[in-house]
Design a protein around this motif. Structure first.
Motif, mmCIF file in Angstrom:
data_model
loop_
_atom_site.group_PDB
_atom_site.id
_atom_site.type_symbol
_atom_site.label_atom_id
_atom_site.label_comp_id
_atom_site.label_asym_id
_atom_site.label_seq_id
_atom_site.Cartn_x
_atom_site.Cartn_y
_atom_site.Cartn_z
ATOM 1 N N LYS A 108 0.828 -1.208 0.000
ATOM 2 C CA LYS A 108 0.000 0.000 0.000
ATOM 3 C C LYS A 108 0.866 1.264 0.000
ATOM 4 N N ARG A 111 2.293 2.087 -3.437
ATOM 5 C CA ARG A 111 1.394 2.825 -4.335
ATOM 6 C C ARG A 111 1.631 4.326 -4.212
ATOM 7 N N THR A 136 -4.073 3.965 3.015
ATOM 8 C CA THR A 136 -3.289 3.440 4.126
ATOM 9 C C THR A 136 -3.936 3.829 5.446
#
Length: 229
Positions: A108, A111, A136
């Motif tokens: 995450k 990203r 997140t």
């Protein structure tokens, strides 16, 4: 009028019902013992399987992802955004980490980094697509992602969408980030000749975030916007 059970009759009836229930249970177990044992064993294996997967597979994946992340962030910190994003032919890049470990905390976070890399490389549409997927547990990271989406739209010339995302970042921001995006929103409003909204943003910085770095020279921007109204 219904006959009321005597205490001893009630007790006897309850005992009879319990014994009948026990007998039915014993018969069921006797007739289906093998089936129940299989179900019991399968249930245990499922529980142990989940535990083992987390302990020896999931945790190992996280550990591996973290190791790969170190190489990517080293490239990122050296402004080697293409290598950070796509890897160097030997080491994985952020995109590889997302593909393999996207459901983990590291994936995450990757990203977010990938979105920044795309932005730095001028690939604004790819940056927007990636940053919109950032989700997140860190409110700060999520806020910065929203703000960066605003930057992408601003660089694409879509001022309305830029303002939209700056406003979202302001709403989720804190004392550090909110004034930054207030100023970005104000500057975007000025490009639309919407000086009233720009004044509102600058004044908010002055009133609510007077100790922020952004507020140091905010009077200059505030007076300019007021003069243009």
């Amino acid at each position: 009028m219904a006959k009321q059970d005597r205490p001893e009759d009630l007790e006897q009836r309850i005992d009879s019902d319990v014994q009948e229930s026990i007998s039915k249970t014993e018969a069921y177990i006797e007739n289906n013992g093998k089936k129940l044992m299989i179900i019991f064993i399968v249930a245990i294996l499922i529980v142990l399987g989940i535990w083992a997967a987390k302990k020896y597979v999931f945790d190992k994946r996280v550990e591996r992802a973290q190791e790969e992340m170190v190489v990517c962030t080293n490239y990122f910190e050296r402004d080697s955004f293409n290598l950070a994003l796509n890897g160097d032919g030997v080491n994985a890049g952020f995109i590889d980490i997302i593909d393999q470990y996207g459901s983990t905390k590291v994936g995450k976070l990757a990203r977010h980094y990938a979105g920044i890399c795309y932005y730095q490389l001028g690939q604004f549409d790819d940056a927007i697509d990636m940053l919109k997927k950032v989700n997140t547990k860190s409110n700060d990271i999520n806020t910065v992602a929203l703000g960066l989406i605003g930057d992408c739209y601003a660089d694409k010339g879509d001022v309305n969408e830029a303002i939209n995302y700056f406003e979202k970042a302001i709403a989720k921001g804190n004392n550090l980030t909110a004034p930054i995006y207030l100023k970005k929103a104000a500057l975007a409003y000025e490009t639309q000749n919407n000086f009233a909204k720009a004044v509102e943003c600058y004044q908010t910085i002055k009133d609510e975030y007077p100790t922020s770095q952004v507020a140091v020279d905010i009077d200059k921007y505030l007076e300019r916007a007021k003069a243009s109204k």
